[in-house]
Design an enzyme around this catalytic site. Structure first.
Site, PDB file in Angstrom:
ATOM      1  CE  LYS A 173      -3.566   2.701   0.456  1.00 37.88           C
ATOM      2  NZ  LYS A 173      -4.287   3.207  -0.198  1.00 37.88           N
ATOM      3  CE  LYS A 241      -2.332   7.522   6.936  1.00 38.08           C
ATOM      4  NZ  LYS A 241      -3.570   6.820   6.859  1.00 38.08           N
TER       5      LYS A 241
HETATM    6  P1  NAD Z   1     -12.332   9.373   7.160  1.00 35.43           P
HETATM    7  O1  NAD Z   1     -11.585   9.953   8.279  1.00 35.43           O
HETATM    8  O2  NAD Z   1     -13.354   9.411   6.111  1.00 35.43           O
HETATM    9  O3  NAD Z   1     -13.458   8.076   8.156  1.00 35.43           O
HETATM   10  C1  NAD Z   1     -12.703   7.358   9.530  1.00 35.43           C
HETATM   11  C2  NAD Z   1     -13.785   6.776  10.395  1.00 35.43           C
HETATM   12  O4  NAD Z   1     -12.941   6.255  11.753  1.00 35.43           O
HETATM   13  C3  NAD Z   1     -14.862   8.345  10.888  1.00 35.43           C
HETATM   14  O5  NAD Z   1     -15.681   8.622  10.187  1.00 35.43           O
HETATM   15  C4  NAD Z   1     -14.045   8.613  12.278  1.00 35.43           C
HETATM   16  O6  NAD Z   1     -15.020   9.058  13.281  1.00 35.43           O
HETATM   17  C5  NAD Z   1     -14.127   6.976  12.773  1.00 35.43           C
HETATM   18  N1  NAD Z   1     -13.185   6.995  13.853  1.00 35.43           N
HETATM   19  C6  NAD Z   1     -11.589   7.598  13.625  1.00 35.43           C
HETATM   20  N2  NAD Z   1     -11.170   7.652  15.066  1.00 35.43           N
HETATM   21  C7  NAD Z   1     -12.118   6.098  15.639  1.00 35.43           C
HETATM   22  C8  NAD Z   1     -12.708   5.006  16.705  1.00 35.43           C
HETATM   23  N3  NAD Z   1     -11.100   5.398  17.628  1.00 35.43           N
HETATM   24  N4  NAD Z   1     -13.075   4.503  16.855  1.00 35.43           N
HETATM   25  C9  NAD Z   1     -14.273   4.714  15.645  1.00 35.43           C
HETATM   26  N5  NAD Z   1     -14.824   5.052  14.889  1.00 35.43           N
HETATM   27  C10 NAD Z   1     -13.416   5.981  14.873  1.00 35.43           C
HETATM   28  O7  NAD Z   1     -11.181   8.122   6.558  1.00 35.43           O
HETATM   29  P2  NAD Z   1     -11.533   7.457   4.883  1.00 35.43           P
HETATM   30  O8  NAD Z   1     -10.756   8.038   4.292  1.00 35.43           O
HETATM   31  O9  NAD Z   1     -12.900   6.529   4.853  1.00 35.43           O
HETATM   32  O10 NAD Z   1      -9.987   6.609   5.892  1.00 35.43           O
HETATM   33  C11 NAD Z   1      -9.868   5.609   6.188  1.00 35.43           C
HETATM   34  C12 NAD Z   1      -8.679   4.843   6.784  1.00 35.43           C
HETATM   35  O11 NAD Z   1      -8.469   4.208   4.634  1.00 35.43           O
HETATM   36  C13 NAD Z   1      -6.918   5.497   6.453  1.00 35.43           C
HETATM   37  O12 NAD Z   1      -6.048   5.173   6.594  1.00 35.43           O
HETATM   38  C14 NAD Z   1      -6.862   5.659   4.899  1.00 35.43           C
HETATM   39  O13 NAD Z   1      -6.039   6.186   4.901  1.00 35.43           O
HETATM   40  C15 NAD Z   1      -7.261   4.721   3.445  1.00 35.43           C
HETATM   41  N6  NAD Z   1      -8.541   5.047   2.496  1.00 35.43           N
HETATM   42  C16 NAD Z   1      -8.656   6.016   2.528  1.00 35.43           C
HETATM   43  C17 NAD Z   1      -8.838   5.906   0.731  1.00 35.43           C
HETATM   44  C18 NAD Z   1      -9.683   7.192   0.012  1.00 35.43           C
HETATM   45  O14 NAD Z   1     -10.157   7.166  -0.844  1.00 35.43           O
HETATM   46  N7  NAD Z   1     -10.461   7.575   1.104  1.00 35.43           N
HETATM   47  C19 NAD Z   1      -8.745   5.210  -0.777  1.00 35.43           C
HETATM   48  C20 NAD Z   1      -7.891   4.097   0.182  1.00 35.43           C
HETATM   49  C21 NAD Z   1      -7.157   3.913   1.719  1.00 35.43           C
END
Ligand code: NAD
Length: 295
Positions: A173, A241
């Site tokens: 990744k 990050k």
């Molecule tokens: P986001 O910030 O939209 O979602 C994260 C969610 O986790 C939020 O709803 C937040 O309230 C919740 N959260 C945080 N801490 C928490 C806890 N302790 N307990 C319960 N809930 C908690 O982020 P995202 O875009 O959905 O990304 C999530 C992961 O996926 C990241 O590591 C990101 O790098 C990865 N990712 C994102 C994408 C993208 O296009 N958005 C693509 C591939 C990978």
């Protein structure tokens, strides 16, 4: 034994549509999120909601986590009142967040000590991939656990691949994020370059997309970048990050990534300028700024 009761923790841009797809595929899905509103959104679509981690995982066959960063996942899985403390022995814990490979390896070891099975399974494909169930899934861990999780991966994505032992999914990744950031930066530079020469960029991108310069980044992001629509998608803070993971891991393994290091600086600068909540395609803003051009 087939997995049926699935818990998804972290219902953000990615986690919520992934959980919805599992509901649509017939799984019993329980969601948990730090802010309750997102859990309610899953409940409205046929899932169950849980207010605590203990409640969320008590009955689960598999727990999927989709959280922002390494410290979030460490606290949620291995923390005092976390998943490892409350899941039943044998539960499959699949972390699909993007975190540091060394943290993924440590968590796998800690999970094993609690009689749990752990996979690191970060994804690529963005919000659209999550909504469409078309994510690319890079998995680190044991073959038997990958095989058990495969039906879930087939709902969430199109290309699940076991790439090696624990942590290997996160390493792949990191390479993915290096490539995507580099592509985005070059696409941003090409767009500003075309505009400066008065070339109509819709036609320009169309023909570029059909040749060797074509890419998924160009297909997915080109039109929005032309329109300066930087609504996320994938937030700058998250890519910042991820590029820290790339540059730290490269240094640890003695690999030189000159272009990766430069684009990491640019993404970091955008973040520090206060653009952390924009899509990563906002790299275009910085190219304009550095070129003294306003759109
Ligand atoms: P986001 O910030 O939209 O979602 C994260 C969610 O986790 C939020 O709803 C937040 O309230 C919740 N959260 C945080 N801490 C928490 C806890 N302790 N307990 C319960 N809930 C908690 O982020 P995202 O875009 O959905 O990304 C999530 C992961 O996926 C990241 O590591 C990101 O790098 C990865 N990712 C994102 C994408 C993208 O296009 N958005 C693509 C591939 C990978």
């Amino acid at each position: 034994m087939a997995l049926q009761k699935i818990t998804v923790i972290g219902l953000g841009i990615m986690g919520l549509p992934m959980a919805r797809n599992l509901v649509s595929a017939g799984y019993t899905v329980t969601g948990h999120n730090r802010s309750r509103g997102k859990t309610d959104a899953l409940v409205a679509d046929g899932g169950n909601g849980a207010d605590t981690v203990a409640e969320a995982v008590a009955d689960a066959d598999a727990v999927i986590t989709m959280l922002p960063d390494s410290p979030d996942v460490e606290a949620l899985l291995a923390g005092e009142d976390g998943v490892f403390a409350h899941a039943r022995p044998g539960t499959l814990v699949i972390d699909m967040s993007t975190i540091r490979p060394d943290v993924a390896r440590t968590l796998a070891q800690q999970g094993r000590e609690s009689d749990l099975r752990v996979l690191d399974a970060p994804v690529s494909g963005g919000e659209a991939g999550a909504v469409e169930g078309a994510l690319s899934i890079m998995v680190g861990g044991e073959q038997a656990d990958f095989d058990a999780a495969r039906p879930l991966f087939d709902v969430l994505g199109k290309t699940p691949v076991l790439v090696g032992p624990h942590g290997a999914g996160q390493t792949v990744k990191a390479a993915n994020q290096l490539i995507v950031a580099g592509h985005l930066q070059l696409l941003a530079e090409a767009l500003v370059f075309l505009e400066a020469h008065g070339v109509e960029t819709e036609a320009g991108l169309e023909v570029l997309g059909g040749g060797l310069a074509g890419s998924t980044v160009l297909q997915r992001k080109g039109a929005a970048m032309r329109e300066r629509n930087f609504q996320p998608g994938f937030r700058i803070t998250l890519h910042d990050k991820d590029l820290r993971i790339v540059t730290d891991s490269a240094r640890t393994s003695g690999v030189t990534v000159p272009l990766g290091a430069q684009v990491a600086q640019l993404v970091g600068a955008l973040n520090r300028q206060g653009h952390g909540d924009l899509d990563h395609s906002a790299l275009l803003k910085l190219v304009e700024e550095l070129s003294g051009r306003k759109h």
